[in-house]
Design a protein around this motif. Structure first.
Motif, short mmCIF file in Angstrom:
data_model
loop_
_atom_site.label_atom_id
_atom_site.label_comp_id
_atom_site.label_asym_id
_atom_site.label_seq_id
_atom_site.Cartn_x
_atom_site.Cartn_y
_atom_site.Cartn_z
N ALA A 1 0.79 -1.25 -0.03
CA ALA A 1 -0.04 -0.04 -0.14
C ALA A 1 0.96 1.36 -0.04
N PRO A 2 1.94 1.30 0.92
CA PRO A 2 2.58 2.71 0.91
C PRO A 2 3.29 3.05 -0.25
N VAL A 3 3.52 2.08 -1.36
CA VAL A 3 4.27 2.65 -2.64
C VAL A 3 3.34 2.15 -3.70
N TRP A 4 2.00 2.16 -3.26
CA TRP A 4 0.90 2.08 -4.37
C TRP A 4 1.32 3.37 -5.54
N GLU A 5 1.31 4.26 -5.21
CA GLU A 5 1.57 5.63 -6.12
C GLU A 5 2.72 5.47 -7.15
N ALA A 6 3.80 4.83 -6.53
CA ALA A 6 4.70 4.51 -7.47
C ALA A 6 4.78 3.33 -8.17
N ILE A 7 3.81 2.31 -7.92
CA ILE A 7 3.23 1.28 -8.75
C ILE A 7 2.79 1.81 -9.81
N CYS A 8 1.62 2.68 -9.74
CA CYS A 8 0.82 3.27 -10.83
C CYS A 8 1.86 4.03 -11.91
N GLU B 1 -3.63 7.45 -13.50
CA GLU B 1 -4.78 7.57 -13.14
C GLU B 1 -5.48 6.81 -11.92
N TRP B 2 -4.75 5.47 -11.88
CA TRP B 2 -4.99 4.77 -10.67
C TRP B 2 -4.87 5.25 -9.29
N LYS B 3 -3.93 6.39 -9.15
CA LYS B 3 -3.79 6.97 -7.79
C LYS B 3 -4.82 7.82 -7.22
N THR B 4 -5.82 8.09 -8.17
CA THR B 4 -6.97 8.93 -7.70
C THR B 4 -8.22 8.34 -8.19
N ASP C 1 -11.83 3.31 -7.60
CA ASP C 1 -11.76 1.75 -7.88
C ASP C 1 -10.55 1.43 -7.48
N TYR C 2 -9.24 2.08 -7.40
CA TYR C 2 -7.85 1.61 -7.36
C TYR C 2 -7.00 2.36 -6.28
N ALA C 3 -7.57 3.57 -5.41
CA ALA C 3 -6.75 4.40 -4.98
C ALA C 3 -6.67 3.72 -3.59
N LYS C 4 -7.50 3.19 -2.82
CA LYS C 4 -7.29 2.83 -1.50
C LYS C 4 -7.43 1.05 -1.56
#
Ligand code: CAO
Length: 469
Positions: free
Chosen positions: A315-322, A329-332, A335-338
């Protein structure tokens, strides 16, 4: 209102009380020796002075005693004359040489051949019991008793002896059953929870039943040795292979109880709307923890069966993964942000990530993902591991020379102690140390040794030798 502090005078420390206290302090301090002045790694081995009577065979017991030998214990392996540990001849790759099965599980030990059912053999075994600290065995149920070595007999000969045993099952309906690795994996919950939901139960390559329980047994032995320092007496250390495997499958018993409260949302089948049954299902490559993961194809997967990477969507690196996979766009996106929003769509998420990993080799993907602290790991084959220079450097993979089979690779001690450095010494030939142990360890004189040898207690009849060849 706060009470006024009473002005009672502190009781004066009498001379007697002071001396009692200093005595206590001195006693506490003397429990440990003075700090060694020797450099780290030069102060001997952790288990120097511990003598192990090793009656173990095949894999489970020998992994335990090998570990103790690496830590410095003197391991005396007692083997049946003419045959020895059955693994010496199993899965042989070099004719007339001890198999890798045997050599890789019996480093740093000494071997004595002894027929423990022969009267003279029993006499020698009695002496060994008297001078050893730990007896390790993983015979079938009842074998040690049938040999005449009940706990009572052993304890009478040597009340300080720790008797460590591995059996397939603990007390219960299966206690008399003989057990090998895969049986333990099946009986301990590993097979039922390994593999893919739509496939049959699967056993794993990791020898959790044998080597896993060898480790459990060594922890038990070292703990019992520590307690003996206070009590002076030995005790029994019993490991049931079923129990040890279940211990390693602890997270699956966790999931069994969670099932009562609803579906296991981190399992792919939740996202695929496949209902859960009454028992924990096989979870394929799902992560066993709170951070979803899966094995993904990498470049070259069509030809190379190991061109894969384990990818964790922490979870903590989700934005980097995106960003890395080209889905900013998955960062916000709701369906994907949390993390909870992602759970029902894990398959789709990992399929998308796989489109990215397939454009990179597993090592290229590793390099990129590590820059962003994204937890991942390449699928390394045994070939990769055998050739990995860093594992050679740390002694995790070692080359050993053997008089009859030549050079071979082995796994060294994976537990690295900074003040007890393990060296890997080749496994003994069958009965290589028989005379040395009879003479130097047990104190028999030359005439007595000749008598023992002549009695047939240390050598096999011709027929047995021929059968073992
Ligand atoms: N001198 C004379 N006899 C000896 C001897 C010696 N030095 N060493 C062993 N023996 C004899 C034993 O006395 C026993 O004979 P009896 O059955 O007549 O009493 C026999 O050899 C060994 O019996 P076993 O049941 O231990 O061996 P097995 O090959 O039939 O079974 C195994 C092997 C592993 C299934 C069984 O030992 C077992 O269940 N062990 C406990 C669980 C375990 O550790 N399993 C993992 C094994 S590693 O994969």
């Amino acid at each position: 209102m706060a009470k006024k502090k009473s002005k009672k005078a502190k009781p004066k420390r009498t001379k007697a009380a002071a001396s009692k206290k200093s005595k206590k302090r001195a006693m506490k301090a003397s429990a440990l020796p003075a700090l060694s002045k020797l450099p780290y790694g030069k102060a001997g081995k952790a288990l120097d002075g511990v003598r192990i009577l090793d009656l173990s065979h095949v894999q489970a017991g020998p992994t335990c005693t090998q570990m103790l030998a690496w830590f410095g214990a003197d391991v005396i392996k007692v083997e049946r004359p003419g045959i020895g540990d059955i693994t010496r001849g199993q899965l042989r790759d070099v004719p007339n040489a001890d198999s890798l099965y045997f050599t890789m599980l019996n480093h740093n030990k000494r071997s004595i051949t002894l027929d423990t059912k022969h009267p003279k053999g029993k006499e020698v075994l009695d002496r060994l019991v008297k001078i050893c600290d730990v007896l390790v065995e993983n015979f079938g149920p009842g074998v040690l008793d049938r040999m005449g070595y009940t706990w009572e007999h052993i304890h009478k000969l040597n009340p300080r002896m720790i008797v460590a045993s591995i059996k397939g099952f603990g007390p219960g309906p299966y206690e008399d059953c003989k057990v090998y690795e895969n049986v333990a994996q099946c009986a301990g919950g590993a097979a039922s929870t390994t593999g893919f939901r739509e496939g049959p139960p699967l056993v794993t390559g990791a020898q959790i039943g044998d080597s896993g329980n060898g480790l459990h047994l060594s922890i038990g032995i070292i703990t019992a040795l520590y307690q003996r320092m206070r009590t002076g007496r030995g005790q029994r250390v019993n490991i049931a292979m079923q129990d040890g495997v279940l211990n390693l499958c602890r997270v699956k018993l966790r999931d069994q109880q969670r099932l009562k409260h609803g579906p296991l949302t981190e399992y792919r089948q939740f996202g695929e709307s496949i209902p859960f049954g009454k028992a924990v299902p096989r979870s394929g490559n799902d992560s066993g923890g709170g951070q979803p993961g899966w094995i993904l194809k990498c470049k070259g997967w069509e030809e190379d069966p190991d061109a894969y990477i384990y990818f964790i969507t922490q979870a903590p690196v989700w934005e980097a993964i995106c960003d890395v996979i080209g889905k900013p766009e998955w960062k916000t996106h709701p369906d994907y942000a949390k993390p909870p929003a992602r759970l029902p769509r894990l398959k789709q998420i990992f399929d998308t990530i796989e489109q990215w990993t397939m454009t990179k080799t597993k090592f290229e993907a590793m390099e990129i993902l590590n820059k962003y602290n994204i937890p991942c790991g390449p699928i390394l084959s045994m070939k990769d591991l055998a050739e990995e220079p860093s594992l050679r450097k740390t002694g995790t993979v070692v080359e050993v020379d053997h008089p009859t089979r030549g050079k071979y690779l082995s796994v060294g001690n994976p537990i690295k102690l900074s003040d007890s450095i393990s060296e890997v010494k080749r496994s003994p030939l069958l009965g290589e140390h028989t005379e040395e142990i009879l003479g130097k360890v047990l104190g028999y004189n030359a005439k007595e040794i000749a008598e023992i040898k002549q009695s047939g207690a240390t050598s096999a009849p011709e027929t047995t030798r021929a059968a073992a060849a």
